[in-house]
Design a protein around this motif. Structure first.
Motif, short mmCIF file in Angstrom:
data_model
loop_
_atom_site.label_atom_id
_atom_site.label_comp_id
_atom_site.label_asym_id
_atom_site.label_seq_id
_atom_site.Cartn_x
_atom_site.Cartn_y
_atom_site.Cartn_z
N ALA A 54 0.84 -1.20 0.00
CA ALA A 54 0.00 0.00 0.00
C ALA A 54 0.87 1.25 0.00
CB ALA A 54 -0.93 0.00 1.21
N LEU A 55 1.94 1.23 0.79
CA LEU A 55 2.88 2.35 0.79
C LEU A 55 3.61 2.43 -0.55
CD1 LEU A 55 4.24 4.65 2.34
CD2 LEU A 55 5.90 2.98 3.21
N ARG A 56 3.91 1.29 -1.14
CA ARG A 56 4.60 1.27 -2.44
C ARG A 56 3.72 1.92 -3.53
NH1 ARG A 56 6.14 -3.45 -1.99
NH2 ARG A 56 8.28 -3.01 -1.41
N GLU A 57 2.43 1.61 -3.53
CA GLU A 57 1.55 2.20 -4.54
C GLU A 57 1.46 3.72 -4.34
OE1 GLU A 57 -2.62 1.28 -6.84
OE2 GLU A 57 -2.35 0.42 -4.84
N LEU A 58 1.32 4.16 -3.11
CA LEU A 58 1.31 5.59 -2.81
C LEU A 58 2.61 6.25 -3.28
CD1 LEU A 58 0.32 7.19 0.60
CD2 LEU A 58 2.35 7.92 -0.61
N GLY B 31 11.27 8.87 -13.74
CA GLY B 31 10.94 7.61 -14.38
C GLY B 31 10.14 6.63 -13.55
N VAL B 32 9.72 7.01 -12.35
CA VAL B 32 8.92 6.11 -11.51
C VAL B 32 7.50 6.05 -12.07
CG1 VAL B 32 7.98 5.71 -9.21
CG2 VAL B 32 10.30 6.60 -9.47
N ARG B 33 6.95 4.84 -12.17
CA ARG B 33 5.58 4.64 -12.63
C ARG B 33 4.89 3.60 -11.75
NH1 ARG B 33 6.84 8.56 -14.60
NH2 ARG B 33 6.83 9.24 -16.80
N SER B 34 3.58 3.66 -11.73
CA SER B 34 2.83 2.72 -10.89
C SER B 34 2.90 1.31 -11.45
CB SER B 34 1.36 3.14 -10.78
OG SER B 34 0.63 2.19 -10.03
N SER B 35 3.10 0.34 -10.57
CA SER B 35 3.16 -1.07 -10.96
C SER B 35 1.90 -1.83 -10.53
CB SER B 35 4.39 -1.74 -10.33
OG SER B 35 4.33 -1.68 -8.91
N PHE B 36 0.83 -1.10 -10.20
CA PHE B 36 -0.40 -1.72 -9.70
C PHE B 36 -1.55 -1.48 -10.68
CE2 PHE B 36 2.30 -1.08 -6.06
CZ PHE B 36 2.09 -2.21 -5.29
N PRO B 37 -2.51 -2.44 -10.70
CA PRO B 37 -2.58 -3.65 -9.89
C PRO B 37 -1.58 -4.70 -10.35
CG PRO B 37 -4.36 -3.66 -11.48
CD PRO B 37 -3.68 -2.32 -11.61
N ARG B 38 -1.17 -5.53 -9.41
CA ARG B 38 -0.29 -6.65 -9.74
C ARG B 38 -1.11 -7.93 -9.77
NH1 ARG B 38 5.00 -5.29 -5.91
NH2 ARG B 38 5.63 -3.40 -7.06
#
Length: 373
Positions: free
Chosen positions: A121-125, A183-190
């Motif tokens: 959850a912290l990673r997605e934020l 360059g950071v992008r969301s990796s969710f949903p997994r």
């Protein structure tokens, strides 16, 4: 009103009450105090608040001068409590609510967040904030010292160049992140394939158990083959990632299945799981204890209820779901529930729903069938 006057008026309703559960805690106050120290003129900040339990962060920031406040709360009951507290304090309309997306963080200069229990959850934020916030953003993540881990620093460090920890105050501490990495992008949903179920399970960061299927759910899935064979309608109550709804819909094509959860992450995850399985016919609703479903209109309810509220182990959350199941079940309908053996749910099920028998059990979990009187 001053921030302290606003905080004094806040209540938890419509959430359940339990010992040691409050509307405003020491972490809320530390986050607000640090926000004012970081940005003395909050009126010039674009503030994003994530997982404000009952409105303390949102309304406290508004009372301190913030004028551009966007909020995401995973739990529907938190949204409802914030709305009631805003009306109670005369601050209705002073903030905007939205889903956890990059758009929420667009141009944000200050992010206030309660530390989630799950690192994902912290990673997605972190991924969303790093991708969309202002380059000068400050992210403040607060929690109780005993629940803060070094892993949280690592997660924030993957999205930001500077991560530091505050001094503890009243057993609470903050992590402070600055400098979004490019360059950071969301990796969710997994999504991950579960071989035993033959199902791809998809999850957003705050979804319970993530892409893993917990042992209680597996025990309930194994027992469901003979559940209410004449049923035409079914409800996965507190659906999480949608595993139970998917199993029911896949194995019983003539069954009309609805899945509900008050968690925004769970609803988004369940939709992704069901879409991946080609089961878009399942209706997924963000709903608190099936409040929008009609009385006595469901033949079968399946439920793997939570047993935590925050860090406290209580039965109130499960009791609310059992009461909801009793309301939506037709007479003679069945509630199939799984729960930890050490919890005293059997008496509640008999009292609230009706006659209850054991369908399966192992050393940790029990599956019961309760028939609506």
């Amino acid at each position: 009103m001053t921030p302290d006057e606003v905080l004094a008026l806040l209540r938890r309703e419509p959430d359940v009450e339990a010992p040691d559960l409050v509307a405003v805690d020491a972490t809320d106050r530390l986050l607000l105090d640090t926000a004012r120290e970081t940005a003395p003129d909050l009126s010039r900040q674009r503030v994003v608040v994530v997982d404000d339990a009952y409105g303390a962060l949102t309304l406290g920031a508004v009372a301190a001068g913030a004028r551009d406040v966007r909020v995401h709360q995973d739990l529907l009951v938190g949204e409802q409590a914030l709305a009631r507290n805003a009306a109670r304090t005369g601050l209705a309309g002073a903030y905007g609510s939205g889903p956890l997306t990059a758009e929420l963080f667009d141009g944000a200069t200050l992010v206030l967040a309660k530390a989630p229990k799950a690192l994902d959850a912290l990673r997605e934020l972190t991924e969303l904030a790093a991708a969309a916030a202002d380059p000068a953003v400050t992210v403040l993540v607060g929690g109780r010292v005993k629940h803060m881990t070094h892993g949280m620093n690592d997660v924030l460090g993957a999205g930001f160049t500077e991560v530091s920890a505050s001094l503890a105050r009243q057993k609470s501490r903050l992590l402070v992140a600055r400098g979004p990495r490019p360059g950071v992008r969301s990796s969710f949903p997994r999504c991950r394939h579960d071989d035993a179920l033959g199902l791809d399970v998809c999850a957003h960061g705050a979804a319970f158990a993530g892409t893993r299927v917990d042992d209680g759910t597996r025990l309930l899935v194994a027992a469901l083959e003979g559940a209410a064979p004449e049923a035409r309608t079914a409800l996965d109550l507190g659906c999480g990632t949608g595993v139970l709804a998917a199993v029911l819909a896949r194995s019983r094509p003539d069954l009309t299945v609805t899945a509900t959860d008050q968690s925004a992450a769970a609803v988004a995850s369940a939709r992704a799981t069901l879409a991946r399985a080609g089961l878009d016919r399942v209706r997924v609703l963000r709903d608190d204890a099936a409040a929008t479903l009609p009385d006595a209109g469901t033949d079968l309810v399946v439920c793997n209820p939570p047993f935590h509220l925050g860090a406290a182990v209580v039965t109130a959350a499960a009791d609310r779901l059992f009461t909801a199941a009793a309301r939506v079940l037709r007479p003679g309908g069945e509630l199939w529930a799984v729960w930890n053996n050490r919890l005293p749910h059997r008496a509640a099920l008999r009292r609230v729903v009706g006659p209850t028998r054991t369908a399966a059990h192992d050393r940790r979990f029990t599956v019961t069938v309760s028939t609506r009187r």
